[in-house]
Design a protein around this motif. Sequence first.
Motif, short mmCIF file in Angstrom:
data_model
loop_
_atom_site.label_atom_id
_atom_site.label_comp_id
_atom_site.label_asym_id
_atom_site.label_seq_id
_atom_site.Cartn_x
_atom_site.Cartn_y
_atom_site.Cartn_z
N LEU A 131 0.82 -1.20 0.00
CA LEU A 131 0.00 0.00 0.00
C LEU A 131 0.86 1.26 0.00
O LEU A 131 0.57 2.22 -0.71
N ALA A 132 1.91 1.24 0.80
CA ALA A 132 2.79 2.41 0.85
C ALA A 132 3.47 2.64 -0.48
O ALA A 132 3.59 3.79 -0.96
N PHE A 133 3.91 1.56 -1.13
CA PHE A 133 4.57 1.70 -2.43
C PHE A 133 3.61 2.24 -3.48
O PHE A 133 3.94 3.14 -4.24
N HIS A 134 2.39 1.71 -3.51
CA HIS A 134 1.41 2.19 -4.49
C HIS A 134 1.03 3.65 -4.23
O HIS A 134 0.81 4.42 -5.18
N THR A 135 0.95 4.02 -2.97
CA THR A 135 0.65 5.42 -2.64
C THR A 135 1.77 6.33 -3.13
O THR A 135 1.53 7.41 -3.68
N LEU A 136 3.01 5.88 -2.94
CA LEU A 136 4.16 6.63 -3.45
C LEU A 136 4.10 6.73 -4.97
O LEU A 136 4.25 7.82 -5.54
N ARG A 190 -4.74 -2.22 -16.53
CA ARG A 190 -4.38 -1.07 -15.68
C ARG A 190 -5.59 -0.55 -14.91
O ARG A 190 -5.51 -0.30 -13.71
N ILE A 191 -6.72 -0.41 -15.58
CA ILE A 191 -7.91 0.15 -14.94
C ILE A 191 -8.45 -0.79 -13.87
O ILE A 191 -8.85 -0.36 -12.78
N LEU A 192 -8.45 -2.09 -14.15
CA LEU A 192 -8.90 -3.05 -13.15
C LEU A 192 -8.02 -2.99 -11.90
O LEU A 192 -8.52 -2.97 -10.77
N ALA A 193 -6.70 -2.94 -12.11
CA ALA A 193 -5.77 -2.90 -10.98
C ALA A 193 -5.92 -1.61 -10.18
O ALA A 193 -5.91 -1.62 -8.94
N ARG A 194 -6.08 -0.48 -10.88
CA ARG A 194 -6.24 0.80 -10.17
C ARG A 194 -7.52 0.83 -9.35
O ARG A 194 -7.55 1.39 -8.24
N TRP A 204 -6.91 -1.23 -6.25
CA TRP A 204 -6.05 -0.49 -5.33
C TRP A 204 -6.80 0.65 -4.67
O TRP A 204 -6.64 0.89 -3.46
N ARG A 205 -7.64 1.35 -5.43
CA ARG A 205 -8.41 2.48 -4.88
C ARG A 205 -9.28 2.01 -3.71
O ARG A 205 -9.33 2.66 -2.66
N ARG A 206 -9.95 0.89 -3.89
CA ARG A 206 -10.84 0.40 -2.83
C ARG A 206 -10.05 -0.09 -1.61
O ARG A 206 -10.44 0.16 -0.47
N ILE A 207 -8.95 -0.79 -1.86
CA ILE A 207 -8.11 -1.26 -0.75
C ILE A 207 -7.52 -0.08 0.00
O ILE A 207 -7.50 -0.05 1.23
N ALA A 208 -7.04 0.93 -0.74
CA ALA A 208 -6.45 2.11 -0.11
C ALA A 208 -7.48 2.88 0.71
O ALA A 208 -7.14 3.55 1.68
N ALA A 209 -8.76 2.77 0.33
CA ALA A 209 -9.83 3.45 1.06
C ALA A 209 -10.23 2.69 2.32
O ALA A 209 -11.09 3.17 3.08
N GLY A 210 -9.64 1.51 2.54
CA GLY A 210 -9.89 0.79 3.79
C GLY A 210 -10.70 -0.48 3.66
O GLY A 210 -10.96 -1.15 4.67
N GLU A 211 -11.13 -0.83 2.45
CA GLU A 211 -11.90 -2.06 2.29
C GLU A 211 -10.97 -3.28 2.42
O GLU A 211 -9.80 -3.23 2.09
N ARG A 212 -11.55 -4.38 2.87
CA ARG A 212 -10.77 -5.60 3.06
C ARG A 212 -10.65 -6.36 1.73
O ARG A 212 -11.54 -6.33 0.90
N VAL A 213 -9.52 -7.06 1.59
CA VAL A 213 -9.29 -7.85 0.38
C VAL A 213 -10.42 -8.85 0.16
O VAL A 213 -10.91 -9.02 -0.97
N ALA A 214 -10.86 -9.51 1.24
CA ALA A 214 -11.91 -10.52 1.12
C ALA A 214 -13.21 -9.92 0.59
O ALA A 214 -13.98 -10.61 -0.09
#
Length: 210
Positions: free
Chosen positions: A110-115, A159-163, A166-176
């Motif tokens: 998460l930190a790397f993607h945010t960077l 790219r769009i699927l991955a972004r 990542w957007r949802r995970i970065a917003a605090g949603e769980r992977v599951a």
Amino acid sequence: MSETGLRERKKRRMYQVLSDTAVRLFLERGFDAVSVAEVAAAAEVSKPTLFRYFPAKEDLVLYRIADHEDEAARVAGQGPAPLDALRRHFLTGLERCDPVTGLNDGPEVLAFHTLLYGTPALVARLHGYLERSEAALAEALGSGLEARLAAGQIIAVRRILARENWRRIAAGERVADVRPDAVRAAERAFDQLAAGLPHLARPPRPDVTQ
């Protein structure tokens, strides 16, 4: 081990050391706040030596994903239906939480993607990475405008699927919680690609019940 093999190992190790050192400093202080000279000093090499390995500061970060640059091209070359192979590869990546799919909530990831996505200079440099991925895939798919158009669509979908993941995970949603939606979105996206690029996908099986 031969002398050539030893040199190659030392070279790869230096790439890794420089990149890891730089990313650690960038995460601690911010990309713009750390100079190339500071990275070189922390890695205990000279600035000219660093530039022999990484011509641009941004490349120190993108080295983390350099192995994925020709990934789509490699996958597409695995059989007669490149789009099916790429679909399976992306879905497998979601299953194992491959960071390149965006579906990974590890703190370091998460930190790397945010960077990466939060630094304009890195986003601009990432564009070149995507162009090279697209060019490699186009070459694997054939030649000419048709192959380039197909490659552009496929790389954009990945790219769009991955972004979005990542957007949802970065917003605090769980992977599951995100994974089922991510799988459905990927299936729909690749279905749409197959409809528009039928020559790259395996023809659907006939309905034997009719």
